[in-house]
Design a protein around this motif. Structure first.
Motif, PDB file in Angstrom:
ATOM      1  N   LEU A 140       0.861  -1.181   0.000  1.00  0.00           N
ATOM      2  CA  LEU A 140       0.000   0.000   0.000  1.00  0.00           C
ATOM      3  C   LEU A 140       0.895   1.228   0.000  1.00  0.00           C
ATOM      4  CD1 LEU A 140      -2.847   1.218   0.217  1.00  0.00           C
ATOM      5  CD2 LEU A 140      -2.619   1.091   2.703  1.00  0.00           C
ATOM      6  N   ASP A 141       0.970   1.898  -1.151  1.00  0.00           N
ATOM      7  CA  ASP A 141       1.827   3.080  -1.259  1.00  0.00           C
ATOM      8  C   ASP A 141       1.256   4.269  -0.504  1.00  0.00           C
ATOM      9  OD1 ASP A 141       3.820   1.905  -2.671  1.00  0.00           O
ATOM     10  OD2 ASP A 141       3.336   2.809  -4.609  1.00  0.00           O
ATOM     11  N   SER A 142      -0.044   4.474  -0.611  1.00  0.00           N
ATOM     12  CA  SER A 142      -0.653   5.620   0.072  1.00  0.00           C
ATOM     13  C   SER A 142      -2.165   5.455   0.125  1.00  0.00           C
ATOM     14  CB  SER A 142      -0.312   6.928  -0.655  1.00  0.00           C
ATOM     15  OG  SER A 142      -0.923   6.964  -1.945  1.00  0.00           O
ATOM     16  N   VAL A 143      -2.758   6.112   1.089  1.00  0.00           N
ATOM     17  CA  VAL A 143      -4.216   6.211   1.193  1.00  0.00           C
ATOM     18  C   VAL A 143      -4.601   7.589   0.666  1.00  0.00           C
ATOM     19  CG1 VAL A 143      -6.220   6.195   2.717  1.00  0.00           C
ATOM     20  CG2 VAL A 143      -4.267   4.694   3.201  1.00  0.00           C
ATOM     21  N   VAL A 144      -5.360   7.615  -0.406  1.00  0.00           N
ATOM     22  CA  VAL A 144      -5.720   8.872  -1.059  1.00  0.00           C
ATOM     23  C   VAL A 144      -7.196   9.157  -0.829  1.00  0.00           C
ATOM     24  CG1 VAL A 144      -5.770  10.157  -3.228  1.00  0.00           C
ATOM     25  CG2 VAL A 144      -3.978   8.444  -2.827  1.00  0.00           C
ATOM     26  N   THR A 145      -7.497  10.314  -0.291  1.00  0.00           N
ATOM     27  CA  THR A 145      -8.878  10.749  -0.090  1.00  0.00           C
ATOM     28  C   THR A 145      -9.151  11.952  -0.986  1.00  0.00           C
ATOM     29  OG1 THR A 145      -8.964   9.988   2.201  1.00  0.00           O
ATOM     30  CG2 THR A 145     -10.546  11.674   1.567  1.00  0.00           C
ATOM     31  N   VAL A 146     -10.214  11.874  -1.778  1.00  0.00           N
ATOM     32  CA  VAL A 146     -10.605  12.975  -2.665  1.00  0.00           C
ATOM     33  C   VAL A 146     -11.728  13.757  -1.996  1.00  0.00           C
ATOM     34  CG1 VAL A 146     -11.467  13.628  -4.939  1.00  0.00           C
ATOM     35  CG2 VAL A 146      -9.971  11.638  -4.698  1.00  0.00           C
ATOM     36  N   VAL A 147     -11.519  15.066  -1.843  1.00  0.00           N
ATOM     37  CA  VAL A 147     -12.504  15.934  -1.215  1.00  0.00           C
ATOM     38  C   VAL A 147     -13.141  16.825  -2.280  1.00  0.00           C
ATOM     39  CG1 VAL A 147     -12.863  17.816   0.436  1.00  0.00           C
ATOM     40  CG2 VAL A 147     -11.300  15.955   0.993  1.00  0.00           C
ATOM     41  N   ASP A 148     -14.453  16.815  -2.351  1.00  0.00           N
ATOM     42  CA  ASP A 148     -15.183  17.733  -3.222  1.00  0.00           C
ATOM     43  C   ASP A 148     -15.162  19.091  -2.523  1.00  0.00           C
ATOM     44  OD1 ASP A 148     -17.148  19.303  -4.506  1.00  0.00           O
ATOM     45  OD2 ASP A 148     -18.333  17.544  -5.048  1.00  0.00           O
ATOM     46  N   SER A 149     -14.221  19.951  -2.911  1.00  0.00           N
ATOM     47  CA  SER A 149     -14.031  21.214  -2.193  1.00  0.00           C
ATOM     48  C   SER A 149     -15.253  22.120  -2.279  1.00  0.00           C
ATOM     49  CB  SER A 149     -12.801  21.946  -2.728  1.00  0.00           C
ATOM     50  OG  SER A 149     -12.944  22.228  -4.116  1.00  0.00           O
ATOM     51  N   ASP A 150     -15.953  22.063  -3.398  1.00  0.00           N
ATOM     52  CA  ASP A 150     -17.164  22.870  -3.565  1.00  0.00           C
ATOM     53  C   ASP A 150     -18.232  22.453  -2.559  1.00  0.00           C
ATOM     54  OD1 ASP A 150     -19.092  24.627  -4.891  1.00  0.00           O
ATOM     55  OD2 ASP A 150     -19.924  22.798  -5.754  1.00  0.00           O
ATOM     56  N   GLN A 151     -18.477  21.146  -2.447  1.00  0.00           N
ATOM     57  CA  GLN A 151     -19.465  20.632  -1.509  1.00  0.00           C
ATOM     58  C   GLN A 151     -19.004  20.829  -0.062  1.00  0.00           C
ATOM     59  OE1 GLN A 151     -22.429  19.564  -2.215  1.00  0.00           O
ATOM     60  NE2 GLN A 151     -23.064  18.830  -0.199  1.00  0.00           N
ATOM     61  N   TYR A 152     -17.718  20.609   0.187  1.00  0.00           N
ATOM     62  CA  TYR A 152     -17.183  20.739   1.537  1.00  0.00           C
ATOM     63  C   TYR A 152     -17.344  22.184   2.032  1.00  0.00           C
ATOM     64  CZ  TYR A 152     -14.058  19.713   5.480  1.00  0.00           C
ATOM     65  OH  TYR A 152     -13.542  19.516   6.736  1.00  0.00           O
ATOM     66  N   TYR A 153     -17.020  23.138   1.150  1.00  0.00           N
ATOM     67  CA  TYR A 153     -17.137  24.548   1.553  1.00  0.00           C
ATOM     68  C   TYR A 153     -18.584  24.914   1.832  1.00  0.00           C
ATOM     69  CZ  TYR A 153     -16.686  29.609   1.569  1.00  0.00           C
ATOM     70  OH  TYR A 153     -16.736  30.944   1.943  1.00  0.00           O
ATOM     71  N   HIS A 154     -19.495  24.376   1.020  1.00  0.00           N
ATOM     72  CA  HIS A 154     -20.920  24.644   1.235  1.00  0.00           C
ATOM     73  C   HIS A 154     -21.358  24.115   2.596  1.00  0.00           C
ATOM     74  CE1 HIS A 154     -25.224  25.012   0.450  1.00  0.00           C
ATOM     75  NE2 HIS A 154     -25.338  23.747   0.835  1.00  0.00           N
ATOM     76  N   GLU A 155     -20.951  22.883   2.930  1.00  0.00           N
ATOM     77  CA  GLU A 155     -21.322  22.306   4.222  1.00  0.00           C
ATOM     78  C   GLU A 155     -20.621  23.027   5.369  1.00  0.00           C
ATOM     79  OE1 GLU A 155     -23.652  20.356   4.484  1.00  0.00           O
ATOM     80  OE2 GLU A 155     -23.871  19.349   2.551  1.00  0.00           O
ATOM     81  N   LEU A 156     -19.398  23.486   5.106  1.00  0.00           N
ATOM     82  CA  LEU A 156     -18.633  24.182   6.131  1.00  0.00           C
ATOM     83  C   LEU A 156     -19.286  25.492   6.534  1.00  0.00           C
ATOM     84  CD1 LEU A 156     -15.912  24.129   7.714  1.00  0.00           C
ATOM     85  CD2 LEU A 156     -14.930  25.415   5.816  1.00  0.00           C
ATOM     86  N   THR A 157     -19.880  26.168   5.569  1.00  0.00           N
ATOM     87  CA  THR A 157     -20.459  27.482   5.831  1.00  0.00           C
ATOM     88  C   THR A 157     -21.959  27.459   6.082  1.00  0.00           C
ATOM     89  OG1 THR A 157     -20.666  27.813   3.428  1.00  0.00           O
ATOM     90  CG2 THR A 157     -18.703  28.696   4.511  1.00  0.00           C
ATOM     91  N   ASN A 158     -22.629  26.365   5.689  1.00  0.00           N
ATOM     92  CA  ASN A 158     -24.083  26.307   5.827  1.00  0.00           C
ATOM     93  C   ASN A 158     -24.586  25.130   6.644  1.00  0.00           C
ATOM     94  OD1 ASN A 158     -24.790  28.565   3.897  1.00  0.00           O
ATOM     95  ND2 ASN A 158     -23.680  27.227   2.507  1.00  0.00           N
TER      96      ASN A 158
END
Length: 245
Positions: free
Chosen positions: A24-42
């Motif tokens: 296992l070279d790495s664990v990669v997590t993809v974050v939808d920054s658009d959705q994350y920012y929306h949830e972060l602020t709302n």
């Protein structure tokens, strides 16, 4: 998806470690920054395992994926200034929002390599323990020959350069896979996440399907995928994949 990676990571590390042929070279997590920012602020006033109020909504599965990650791809950064509130080219507002998302993510994983991306475009060496032939030098091992690339890549003979030290105190020691009401099609159980399976024996109307996938009812759907039989397409099948906007 909404898979909890903890048990997968533990199993791979225990069975293979830093072996050359399988590791296992790495664990990669993809974050939808658009959705994350929306949830972060709302989002609402949710609490984490320590009882601290989170800045917006973040599910248990998402929290686990962030904490397990060695590399976090902050994707869809081009959508973070679609309201035109930033500078003339949108870069000021986009950078400010990216920084807000990164600051929030760092609370869950202070050591991960966070990269801002569009369509997840990153160098292969950012997520796999490989290096281009031009940089491999005399210590190179057998090159990767089954991949189509403009230049050959060499696999690291030792591995482990992308793995990060993590705070394992926040991760549960044992994870048992659980399934929702959707049976074998369900994902890891999560208080904030539900999975639904829809089946139909007759062909679908393309017009009605288009109306459905663009309906406001799907604004809260994180992901949708399936194989569809569309009326008028004969024996051909269509793949549907919806993720964010």
């Amino acid at each position: 998806g909404v898979t909890d990676p903890q048990s997968v990571v533990r199993t791979l590390d225990a069975k293979f470690g830093k072996c050359y042929r399988a590791r296992l070279d790495s664990v990669v997590t993809v974050v939808d920054s658009d959705q994350y920012y929306h949830e972060l602020t709302n989002g609402g006033s949710e609490k984490d395992g320590d009882g601290d109020v989170l800045e917006g909504y973040l599910s248990v599965a998402a929290t686990s994926q962030l904490r397990c990650a060695d590399v976090i791809l902050l994707n869809k950064t081009d959508l973070l200034d679609t309201d035109g509130s930033g500078g003339g080219d949108g870069s000021d507002g986009r950078n400010t929002r990216c920084e807000a998302v990164e600051e929030s993510i760092r609370k869950y994983n202070p050591t991960a390599d966070i990269r801002r991306t569009v369509k997840c475009r990153v160098p292969l060496s950012a997520i796999l323990d490989v290096e281009p032939a031009s940089e491999a030098g005399g210590n190179a091992v057998v090159p990767i020959t089954h991949e189509r690339s403009e230049i050959p890549f060499y696999i690291s003979s030792t591995g482990g350069s992308l793995r990060r030290e993590k705070d394992t105190s926040q991760l549960s020691p044992n994870v048992t896979p659980q399934f929702g009401s959707a049976g074998v099609y369900g994902h890891a159980a999560d208080f904030h996440t539900q999975s639904v399976t829809l089946t139909q024996n007759s062909p679908l109307s393309l017009f009605k399907l288009s109306q459905f996938v663009t309906s406001p009812l799907l604004k809260t759907v994180a992901r949708m995928k399936g194989i569809l039989h569309i009326r008028g397409f004969g024996n051909q099948r269509c793949v549907l994949h919806l993720s964010g906007r």
